[in-house]
Design a protein around this motif. Structure first.
Motif, PDB file in Angstrom:
ATOM      1  N   SER A 242       0.813  -1.208   0.000  1.00  8.18           N
ATOM      2  CA  SER A 242       0.000   0.000   0.000  1.00  8.18           C
ATOM      3  C   SER A 242       0.854   1.269   0.000  1.00  8.18           C
ATOM      4  O   SER A 242       0.608   2.196  -0.768  1.00  8.18           O
ATOM      5  CB  SER A 242      -0.920  -0.014   1.222  1.00  8.18           C
ATOM      6  OG  SER A 242      -1.407   1.278   1.436  1.00  8.18           O
ATOM      7  N   ASN A 246       1.017   4.034  -2.967  1.00  8.84           N
ATOM      8  CA  ASN A 246       0.596   5.414  -2.691  1.00  8.84           C
ATOM      9  C   ASN A 246       1.703   6.415  -3.005  1.00  8.84           C
ATOM     10  O   ASN A 246       1.448   7.468  -3.593  1.00  8.84           O
ATOM     11  CB  ASN A 246       0.125   5.553  -1.249  1.00  8.84           C
ATOM     12  CG  ASN A 246      -1.357   5.227  -1.103  1.00  8.84           C
ATOM     13  OD1 ASN A 246      -2.213   6.008  -1.492  1.00  8.84           O
ATOM     14  ND2 ASN A 246      -1.647   4.034  -0.580  1.00  8.84           N
ATOM     15  N   GLU A 326      -4.170   8.416  -6.914  1.00  9.06           N
ATOM     16  CA  GLU A 326      -4.746   7.669  -5.789  1.00  9.06           C
ATOM     17  C   GLU A 326      -4.606   6.194  -6.098  1.00  9.06           C
ATOM     18  O   GLU A 326      -4.285   5.804  -7.219  1.00  9.06           O
ATOM     19  CB  GLU A 326      -6.230   8.035  -5.590  1.00  9.06           C
ATOM     20  CG  GLU A 326      -7.081   7.692  -6.791  1.00  9.06           C
ATOM     21  CD  GLU A 326      -8.575   7.911  -6.560  1.00  9.06           C
ATOM     22  OE1 GLU A 326      -8.986   8.061  -5.400  1.00  9.06           O
ATOM     23  OE2 GLU A 326      -9.324   7.916  -7.547  1.00  9.06           O
ATOM     24  N   ASP A 340      -5.619   3.852   1.284  1.00  9.15           N
ATOM     25  CA  ASP A 340      -4.947   5.078   1.724  1.00  9.15           C
ATOM     26  C   ASP A 340      -3.555   4.793   2.253  1.00  9.15           C
ATOM     27  O   ASP A 340      -3.216   3.672   2.603  1.00  9.15           O
ATOM     28  CB  ASP A 340      -5.773   5.755   2.826  1.00  9.15           C
ATOM     29  CG  ASP A 340      -7.071   6.317   2.265  1.00  9.15           C
ATOM     30  OD1 ASP A 340      -7.052   6.778   1.106  1.00  9.15           O
ATOM     31  OD2 ASP A 340      -8.088   6.262   2.969  1.00  9.15           O
ATOM     32  N   MET A 341      -2.788   5.858   2.362  1.00  6.79           N
ATOM     33  CA  MET A 341      -1.488   5.822   3.016  1.00  6.79           C
ATOM     34  C   MET A 341      -1.734   5.512   4.488  1.00  6.79           C
ATOM     35  O   MET A 341      -2.724   5.951   5.061  1.00  6.79           O
ATOM     36  CB  MET A 341      -0.858   7.208   2.859  1.00  6.79           C
ATOM     37  CG  MET A 341       0.610   7.284   3.106  1.00  6.79           C
ATOM     38  SD  MET A 341       1.527   6.635   1.709  1.00  6.79           S
ATOM     39  CE  MET A 341       2.299   8.103   1.065  1.00  6.79           C
TER      40      MET A 341
END
Ligand code: MG
Length: 351
Positions: A242, A246, A326, A340-341
């Motif tokens: 992830s 990102n 994104e 998400d981050m």
């Protein structure tokens, strides 16, 4: 002294002293003792043996890549690796995914008073073995430093800061080269390292024990670059797949669409993630990379990954698209969710 003969036992007999004392970092006789009896026999190479203030290197190319990282994993030894293999492979991998061939390493040790000398010796030997195995020829560990700090301030006893120097190719793979339409490939199951360390720390046992994926990525990175069409690579470390995605979405200005079902996760790692309440997408690996490849070259790149040791489980997991930067995931249930981050640190001291 060669490592094979030195490996039999720690060169500092327990009767001399069994543990690190503050004086080992003082620059005096005991520091010299560590250098002569531990580091020189373990790392032995001409640049280090010269014992100058700076190692002297001759590199054929003037195109240099440099990377640095510190390693604070707890426990020091875990299934599939230890802090020494982690330091060497972590440093080698940052160079490899940047399109650089590792040429030299430096190691700074922060030791805690009371650390068993035998532990330092074992870690030094693992570093040497990892540096010998990571590329086609051994990578010398040419410079180093040792500091000792008071008992209780560096638990469990040893931290390593490592710098790596490599010779790079031109143009190097980079986030700026990622284009709309690129296929996104991951080189194997994700989350093994983080869950191996957490399980070892917490004493969790699974039917099939989780081993860290800690491994060098130089050969795989080279094989991928040789196929042509590679735009960017990144090793998946802290923050897992992830975080890598990102960061790269941000720096390339593209939207990445990922198919959750295509991202490989071992059953035991998924089970451990459920126990710790963490999404495997966020768990660190130490021997996996993500690659962005021109669509037309994706099948060749996948084949090259799968032919490499550790790449058997490689998969195409998504694509880069036009849109605002994104990362979105198509879930197993057919819904789209943003990935998400990470905010804050979910898994402390795993690398
Ligand atoms: Mg990296």
């Amino acid at each position: 002294m060669s490592v094979s003969s030195a490996a039999l036992s720690c060169p500092i007999p327990k009767s001399d002293y069994a543990r690190i004392s503050i004086a080992h970092g003082g620059g005096g006789r005991l520091t010299q003792d560590l250098i002569r009896k531990i580091f020189l026999p373990a790392f032995g190479n001409a640049a280090l043996e010269a014992q100058g203030d700076a190692a002297q290197l001759d590199l054929p190319s003037a195109r240099i890549a440099i990377t640095t990282d510190s390693y604070v994993v707890r426990p020091l030894f875990f299934p599939g690796g230890d802090i020494g293999t982690l330091a060497v492979n972590g440093t080698v991998n940052d160079l490899a995914v940047s399109g650089a061939t590792p040429r030299a390493l430096s190691a700074a040790f922060i030791l805690e008073e009371g650390l068993e000398i035998e532990t330092l010796w074992r870690v030094a030997l693992s570093m040497r073995a990892a540096a010998d195995a990571a590329c086609d020829g051994p990578i010398p560990i040419v410079a180093g430093d040792t500091k000792v700090i008071e008992r209780g301030s560096a638990e469990p006893g040893l931290m390593i800061a490592m710098t790596g120097i490599g010779e790079r190719i031109e143009p190097a793979p980079s986030p700026a080269r990622i284009r709309e339409g690129a296929a996104i490939l991951v080189s194997g199951p994700i989350g093994d390292h983080g869950m191996a360390v957490m399980s070892a720390r917490e004493g969790l046992e699974f039917e099939s024990p989780i081993r860290s994926d800690c491994a060098p990525l130089f050969r795989m990175a080279s094989a991928l670059l040789a196929t042509g069409g590679v735009q960017c690579m990144r090793d998946l470390t802290r923050g897992g797949l992830s975080s890598a995605l990102n960061e790269l979405a941000e720096s390339s200005g593209l939207r990445f669409a990922i198919d959750e079902a295509a991202a490989p996760v071992r059953a035991e790692v998924r089970a451990a993630c459920e126990i710790f309440g963490i999404d495997p997408m966020y768990v660190a690996c130490e021997g996996r990379l993500v690659a962005f490849v021109e669509r037309a070259a994706a099948a060749a790149a996948l084949g090259a990954m799968r032919a490499c040791e550790g790449g058997e489980g490689a998969a195409i997991i998504g694509a880069a698209e036009a849109g605002r930067p994104e990362v979105v995931v198509l879930t197993r249930f057919g819904a789209l969710r943003p990935l998400d981050m990470l905010s804050g640190e979910q898994l402390p001291r795993i690398c």
